[in-house]
Scaffold this motif. Structure first.
Motif, PDB file in Angstrom:
ATOM      1  N   VAL A 111      32.540 -12.459 -31.089  1.00 27.42           N
ATOM      2  CA  VAL A 111      31.546 -11.884 -30.193  1.00 27.42           C
ATOM      3  C   VAL A 111      31.911 -12.232 -28.769  1.00 27.42           C
ATOM      4  O   VAL A 111      32.040 -13.396 -28.414  1.00 27.42           O
ATOM      5  N   LYS A 112      32.051 -11.223 -27.936  1.00 22.39           N
ATOM      6  CA  LYS A 112      32.350 -11.428 -26.529  1.00 22.39           C
ATOM      7  C   LYS A 112      31.057 -11.343 -25.745  1.00 22.39           C
ATOM      8  O   LYS A 112      30.368 -10.328 -25.732  1.00 22.39           O
ATOM      9  N   GLU A 113      30.709 -12.431 -25.067  1.00 17.59           N
ATOM     10  CA  GLU A 113      29.452 -12.488 -24.364  1.00 17.59           C
ATOM     11  C   GLU A 113      29.481 -11.576 -23.136  1.00 17.59           C
ATOM     12  O   GLU A 113      30.487 -11.435 -22.456  1.00 17.59           O
ATOM     13  N   GLU A 114      28.338 -10.950 -22.872  1.00 17.17           N
ATOM     14  CA  GLU A 114      28.209 -10.090 -21.703  1.00 17.17           C
ATOM     15  C   GLU A 114      27.949 -10.947 -20.481  1.00 17.17           C
ATOM     16  O   GLU A 114      26.947 -11.656 -20.403  1.00 17.17           O
ATOM     17  N   ALA A 115      28.853 -10.901 -19.502  1.00 18.56           N
ATOM     18  CA  ALA A 115      28.758 -11.767 -18.328  1.00 18.56           C
ATOM     19  C   ALA A 115      28.462 -10.995 -17.054  1.00 18.56           C
ATOM     20  O   ALA A 115      28.491 -11.571 -15.973  1.00 18.56           O
ATOM     21  N   ILE A 116      28.176  -9.693 -17.168  1.00 15.55           N
ATOM     22  CA  ILE A 116      27.958  -8.880 -15.969  1.00 15.55           C
ATOM     23  C   ILE A 116      26.779  -9.374 -15.142  1.00 15.55           C
ATOM     24  O   ILE A 116      26.893  -9.515 -13.924  1.00 15.55           O
ATOM     25  N   PRO A 117      25.590  -9.638 -15.733  1.00 17.32           N
ATOM     26  CA  PRO A 117      24.482 -10.150 -14.906  1.00 17.32           C
ATOM     27  C   PRO A 117      24.822 -11.447 -14.190  1.00 17.32           C
ATOM     28  O   PRO A 117      24.440 -11.641 -13.031  1.00 17.32           O
ATOM     29  N   ILE A 185      36.608 -22.814  -8.884  1.00 12.66           N
ATOM     30  CA  ILE A 185      36.969 -21.767  -9.839  1.00 12.66           C
ATOM     31  C   ILE A 185      35.703 -21.198 -10.477  1.00 12.66           C
ATOM     32  O   ILE A 185      34.874 -21.960 -10.998  1.00 12.66           O
ATOM     33  N   VAL A 186      35.565 -19.885 -10.442  1.00 18.26           N
ATOM     34  CA  VAL A 186      34.430 -19.195 -11.052  1.00 18.26           C
ATOM     35  C   VAL A 186      34.946 -18.330 -12.194  1.00 18.26           C
ATOM     36  O   VAL A 186      35.872 -17.535 -12.006  1.00 18.26           O
ATOM     37  N   ARG A 187      34.348 -18.513 -13.378  1.00 18.41           N
ATOM     38  CA  ARG A 187      34.706 -17.706 -14.555  1.00 18.41           C
ATOM     39  C   ARG A 187      33.437 -17.119 -15.161  1.00 18.41           C
ATOM     40  O   ARG A 187      32.524 -17.841 -15.507  1.00 18.41           O
ATOM     41  N   ASN A 188      33.414 -15.808 -15.285  1.00 14.68           N
ATOM     42  CA  ASN A 188      32.267 -15.109 -15.881  1.00 14.68           C
ATOM     43  C   ASN A 188      30.942 -15.502 -15.224  1.00 14.68           C
ATOM     44  O   ASN A 188      29.921 -15.674 -15.880  1.00 14.68           O
ATOM     45  N   GLY A 189      30.981 -15.667 -13.906  1.00 16.02           N
ATOM     46  CA  GLY A 189      29.755 -15.953 -13.179  1.00 16.02           C
ATOM     47  C   GLY A 189      29.338 -17.405 -13.173  1.00 16.02           C
ATOM     48  O   GLY A 189      28.259 -17.725 -12.675  1.00 16.02           O
ATOM     49  N   GLU A 262      35.825  -5.225  -7.309  1.00 16.80           N
ATOM     50  CA  GLU A 262      36.915  -5.924  -7.979  1.00 16.80           C
ATOM     51  C   GLU A 262      36.483  -6.646  -9.249  1.00 16.80           C
ATOM     52  O   GLU A 262      37.268  -6.757 -10.199  1.00 16.80           O
ATOM     53  N   LEU A 263      35.248  -7.130  -9.299  1.00 16.91           N
ATOM     54  CA  LEU A 263      34.825  -8.014 -10.389  1.00 16.91           C
ATOM     55  C   LEU A 263      33.933  -7.350 -11.424  1.00 16.91           C
ATOM     56  O   LEU A 263      33.856  -7.827 -12.553  1.00 16.91           O
ATOM     57  N   ILE A 264      33.249  -6.280 -11.056  1.00 12.89           N
ATOM     58  CA  ILE A 264      32.352  -5.607 -12.001  1.00 12.89           C
ATOM     59  C   ILE A 264      33.029  -4.342 -12.503  1.00 12.89           C
ATOM     60  O   ILE A 264      33.440  -3.503 -11.696  1.00 12.89           O
ATOM     61  N   PRO A 265      33.178  -4.180 -13.823  1.00 16.48           N
ATOM     62  CA  PRO A 265      33.810  -2.978 -14.369  1.00 16.48           C
ATOM     63  C   PRO A 265      33.107  -1.721 -13.893  1.00 16.48           C
ATOM     64  O   PRO A 265      31.883  -1.655 -13.824  1.00 16.48           O
TER      65      PRO A 265
END
Length: 294
Positions: A111-117, A185-189, A262-265
């Motif tokens: 399961v790939k967590e949704e990190a957009i928010p 370093i920031v990863r997935n928010g 750049e960061l949001i699909p």
């Protein structure tokens, strides 16, 4: 034609021999190989794997063209190379086994967590923090990780693992803070670490007025697909480094727009726009129906 017919017959006979267990076996192997490649996709690991693949291709070609000396040497190199790879990738293999043995390890594999928010919130907080720190000329070096994992860079700093907030960023980059001179370093928010050491750019054509902070930001963008936000300690100017290029003197609005692009699909952005349009149309239809009932 006869050769083509024989080849087709061989392919058909081979396909008829395949069982459902063979398909399951191949799917499992493909999934394991894919998972390993994902875990080892940092820059150094990818280059090592590319070198191994080149050696295997050369050994295969030497066997085809009957280059016995080269094939003999490469065969021994591959035998010892397996042990060398285990030693080289020992930290990555250990972390992968530890993660697999944890309670959430198996879930994260499938399961790939949704990190957009979280990314959207991180962008907003970053823009606020950088705008305020630009006014006080506080140096900032903030790396947004994308596809290439920066675990090696992260291990050079201090682990934080917290939600990105403007107050946290201002505390991290406060001039008297111990992690001020390093990169965050920031990863997935999420802010994973700070005080990290980045490689300097090898581009000799960079402007001489760029300091170490800018050269480090450009350097990590040359070696990965990261997006790097930089605030100059001398001028307070906001810059962004991507793919080895530097965009300077950005306003808060331009910075936010650039980070979003750049960061949001884009497909996610389009889905949100379509959803907003549908909601607006729905409200308009409901208002019309209410007016017609009256």
């Amino acid at each position: 034609m006869e050769l083509l017919s024989r080849t087709c017959d061989m392919v058909v006979n081979y396909l008829m021999m395949i069982k459902i267990t063979d398909v399951i076996d191949m799917v499992i192997i493909a999934f394991v190989v894919y998972s390993i490649m994902i875990r080892l996709r940092s820059t150094t690991s990818v280059r090592i794997l590319q070198g191994v693949l080149v050696l295997l291709v050369i050994m295969w070609l030497s066997a085809i063209f009957d280059l016995r000396s080269i094939n003999f040497l490469l065969s021994y190199a591959v035998e010892w190379g397996v042990l060398a790879l285990i030693i080289i990738f020992q930290p990555e293999l250990r972390r992968a086994l530890e993660k697999l043995g944890s309670s959430t390890g198996i879930k994260q594999m499938f399961v790939k967590e949704e990190a957009i928010p979280a990314i959207e919130q991180a962008i907003k907080e970053t823009v606020v923090a950088c705008t305020e720190m630009a006014q006080t000329r506080t140096g900032v070096l903030l790396v947004f990780e994308r596809e290439i994992i920066l675990d090696e860079i992260l291990r050079s700093g201090t682990k934080i693992n917290a939600d990105v907030s403007s107050e946290l960023l201002k505390n991290v980059f406060f001039i008297h803070a111990p992690m001020h001179d390093g990169a965050a370093i920031v990863r997935n928010g999420r802010l994973l670490g700070a005080g990290c050491m980045l490689p300097l750019s090898k581009n000799v054509n960079l402007s001489r007025d760029l300091g170490m902070r800018h050269r480090a930001g450009i350097g990590i963008s040359e070696n990965s697909d990261a997006v790097v936000v930089i605030v100059s300690e001398e001028t307070g100017g906001i810059s962004v480094a991507v793919d080895g290029s530097l965009r300077r003197h950005l306003s808060a609005e331009t910075l936010e727009k650039f980070l979003r692009n750049e960061l949001i699909p884009r497909d996610n952005v389009e889905q949100k726009r379509n959803l907003k349009d549908e909601l607006a149309n729905l409200k308009e239809r409901m208002a019309r129906n209410g007016a017609s009932d009256e």
